[in-house]
Design a protein around this motif. Sequence first.
Motif, PDB file in Angstrom:
ATOM      1  N   UNK A   1       2.606  -3.339   2.439  1.00  0.00           N
ATOM      2  CA  UNK A   1       1.504  -3.270   1.467  1.00  0.00           C
ATOM      3  C   UNK A   1       0.264  -2.683   2.119  1.00  0.00           C
ATOM      4  N   UNK A   2       0.046  -3.052   3.381  1.00  0.00           N
ATOM      5  CA  UNK A   2      -1.117  -2.527   4.107  1.00  0.00           C
ATOM      6  C   UNK A   2      -1.019  -1.012   4.262  1.00  0.00           C
ATOM      7  N   UNK A   3       0.178  -0.547   4.580  1.00  0.00           N
ATOM      8  CA  UNK A   3       0.345   0.913   4.721  1.00  0.00           C
ATOM      9  C   UNK A   3       0.106   1.607   3.386  1.00  0.00           C
ATOM     10  N   UNK A   4       0.600   0.985   2.335  1.00  0.00           N
ATOM     11  CA  UNK A   4       0.406   1.606   1.013  1.00  0.00           C
ATOM     12  C   UNK A   4      -1.083   1.676   0.669  1.00  0.00           C
TER      13      UNK A   4
ATOM     14  N   UNK B   1       0.218  -4.308  10.489  1.00  0.00           N
ATOM     15  CA  UNK B   1      -0.689  -4.981   9.557  1.00  0.00           C
ATOM     16  C   UNK B   1      -2.011  -4.231   9.471  1.00  0.00           C
ATOM     17  N   UNK B   2      -2.285  -3.456  10.516  1.00  0.00           N
ATOM     18  CA  UNK B   2      -3.537  -2.673  10.544  1.00  0.00           C
ATOM     19  C   UNK B   2      -3.397  -1.325   9.831  1.00  0.00           C
ATOM     20  N   UNK B   3      -2.247  -1.111   9.217  1.00  0.00           N
ATOM     21  CA  UNK B   3      -1.991   0.207   8.606  1.00  0.00           C
ATOM     22  C   UNK B   3      -3.045   0.622   7.598  1.00  0.00           C
ATOM     23  N   UNK B   4      -3.695  -0.353   7.001  1.00  0.00           N
ATOM     24  CA  UNK B   4      -4.719  -0.006   6.005  1.00  0.00           C
ATOM     25  C   UNK B   4      -5.816   0.870   6.634  1.00  0.00           C
ATOM     26  N   UNK B   5      -5.998   0.720   7.947  1.00  0.00           N
ATOM     27  CA  UNK B   5      -7.053   1.492   8.618  1.00  0.00           C
ATOM     28  C   UNK B   5      -6.712   2.978   8.708  1.00  0.00           C
TER      29      UNK B   5
ATOM     30  N   UNK C   1      -0.100  -2.479  -7.906  1.00  0.00           N
ATOM     31  CA  UNK C   1       0.459  -3.750  -7.416  1.00  0.00           C
ATOM     32  C   UNK C   1       1.962  -3.608  -7.170  1.00  0.00           C
ATOM     33  N   UNK C   2       2.638  -2.992  -8.145  1.00  0.00           N
ATOM     34  CA  UNK C   2       4.094  -2.822  -8.013  1.00  0.00           C
ATOM     35  C   UNK C   2       4.419  -1.934  -6.817  1.00  0.00           C
ATOM     36  N   UNK C   3       3.619  -0.884  -6.617  1.00  0.00           N
ATOM     37  CA  UNK C   3       3.854   0.024  -5.489  1.00  0.00           C
ATOM     38  C   UNK C   3       3.682  -0.720  -4.160  1.00  0.00           C
ATOM     39  N   UNK C   4       2.668  -1.590  -4.108  1.00  0.00           N
ATOM     40  CA  UNK C   4       2.434  -2.360  -2.889  1.00  0.00           C
ATOM     41  C   UNK C   4       3.641  -3.261  -2.596  1.00  0.00           C
ATOM     42  N   UNK C   5       4.141  -3.912  -3.644  1.00  0.00           N
ATOM     43  CA  UNK C   5       5.282  -4.826  -3.463  1.00  0.00           C
ATOM     44  C   UNK C   5       6.531  -4.040  -3.061  1.00  0.00           C
ATOM     45  N   UNK C   6       6.763  -2.923  -3.753  1.00  0.00           N
ATOM     46  CA  UNK C   6       7.958  -2.113  -3.442  1.00  0.00           C
ATOM     47  C   UNK C   6       7.905  -1.616  -1.996  1.00  0.00           C
TER      48      UNK C   6
ATOM     49  N   UNK D   1       5.068   5.248   0.427  1.00  0.00           N
ATOM     50  CA  UNK D   1       4.829   6.231   1.481  1.00  0.00           C
ATOM     51  C   UNK D   1       6.119   6.967   1.805  1.00  0.00           C
ATOM     52  N   UNK D   2       6.031   8.275   1.889  1.00  0.00           N
ATOM     53  CA  UNK D   2       7.219   9.073   2.202  1.00  0.00           C
ATOM     54  C   UNK D   2       8.056   9.377   0.982  1.00  0.00           C
ATOM     55  N   UNK D   3       7.678   8.799  -0.167  1.00  0.00           N
ATOM     56  CA  UNK D   3       8.417   9.073  -1.389  1.00  0.00           C
ATOM     57  C   UNK D   3       8.063  10.438  -1.947  1.00  0.00           C
ATOM     58  N   UNK D   4       8.648  10.748  -3.065  1.00  0.00           N
ATOM     59  CA  UNK D   4       8.447  12.065  -3.642  1.00  0.00           C
ATOM     60  C   UNK D   4       7.017  12.353  -4.041  1.00  0.00           C
TER      61      UNK D   4
END
Lengths: 349, 199
Positions: free
Chosen positions: B48-51, B119-123, B69-74, B194-197
């Motif tokens: 979720x952090x990366x998203x 977890x720091x991916x949001x940065x 929200x759904x994208x974060x969960x997926x 991330x990395x999706x189409x």
Amino acid sequence: MIEDALGWLLLTGFIAFVLASTLAPLETLFWWSRQGRREPAPAPAPVTAKPAVRAATEFIVYLGGIDRISGTSNSSRERRFLAALREGVPDAVMVDSVFPYAASGNPLLHGPRIFSRLWRALDAAPAHQRRPLLANLVNARNFFQVLVSADRRYGPVFNLALAGLIEDSLRAAGWQPGGGARLTLIGLSGGAQMAAGAADDLAGVFDGPIQLISIGGVIASTPGLNRLARIDHLVGSADRVEAAGVLAFPARWPLSRGSEWALARSSGRLKRIPLANVTHNGPRGYFGGAHHGGRPQWEETVAIVMDCIERFENACAAEPAGSPGGFSRPDGSVRSSHGDRRDGSDGRG
Amino acid sequence: MISLLSDLARALGLAVDAALLQRAAFTHLVEHPSIALAALVIPLIAGASEMLGKAYVLAAQQVGRWRIMASLIVTGLVYLLGVLVWSASAHVLLSLAGGLSVSETVLAGTIALAYAPRLLSVLTVAPYYGEFLDRALDAWTFVCVGWGFWVVIGGPLGLVIVSAAAGWMVSAAVRHYGGRLSEPLLRRLRLVTPGGGHD
């Protein structure tokens, strides 16, 4: 005790840096989400009849450094430089009111901003009373926007927005599509990155050749460089900010091959103009009053910039007809006016 | 329930130690396998952090609140799947090599805990250096996994490196091809990963 205080100071600075950089792209993202998908720009309408008033053939857009709070907040040194430039190139139409550090173009005093009160307080204070901290906040805020422009993810969106702002200003100043007018972008410090970034989209709507004059420019290797017919990069030998920019952008390192910067350099479109003993700003800066070789530096800078514009004009005139403005676009099959090094430059960037 | 919450809290506390390459974080997993299961929440949050870090995709796609929200969960679930595939692959390899004394749960917990830097991916949302940070976090995570394997397996260094690397490659391949296969469905649901189409 001192170590603790220093530790907390460093930690606070780090957190502030992380927060500021994380928030920096948000304005661009919001701008884009409000725009929706832009329709492709319509092709310039063919000129069927000459306008009643003769359209200008040369436009100059000046984008200031990261210390500005709005498009019109030029310093007294900048105003002196711009006035002299206007005098020196009287036929050109000059635009110097674009605020390049916001995708919306809104100066820091306007628009919904979290820190708008802070910017207003800064703007209201007399220049000599502006606290260094507040002035540095403006610098930091605008510096992150330079990074947004240089970023491969946000850059295309931010630069599209900026190109739109420049285009609107040019139209308001009398630019007409199809006229083949020359465009000179002059960027001071971070303004040079903004100009280079916007050049990619400007080249899509602007039918004349485009030149960039970078004055101590902190420029990344950005795709817009491929669309510029000529890049003159003024560098003071004592300018550490410009040098820091070279360090910060690895694609500008001498070993980097194939980057936009390296391509511009190897094709001869990029000319580095060294200035002895010139710093980034202050009295010894590009627009400063310190004397270098008989005349103040700002006069020297004006003379060099005018010379760059003149060379560009001559190069455009010397190009065979058939391309807009008598000048080939450098992207793709590049035929730079300086490919044959007629200006005597060594092409080193 | 209280025990689960307690394990979750301890797993999140251990994440900091794991990111700092503290041996105790991973030995704790061997002693308390229930925390290994709770640690699986770390890749969920990391995803979720990366998203969030790739918020520009969401903004550019003008994704609505619920879809965000759904994208974060997926994305979190994709991360979790990656951890499970990684641990299963490493487990198979270590079993084939013989002498494996670590359960699959502990192995999965080790990898999950090693996702702590992510977890720091949001940065990575930060302009310009965000992309560099993204790669640095990848490298940091891999070092954490290698170190975690070294601690919990205690086996030969070569085996630790090979099993960690092979597991990562299988996991990356599953993410890559799984992403391609699921792209039509995600596109239909207008979800972004991330990395999706849509990336």
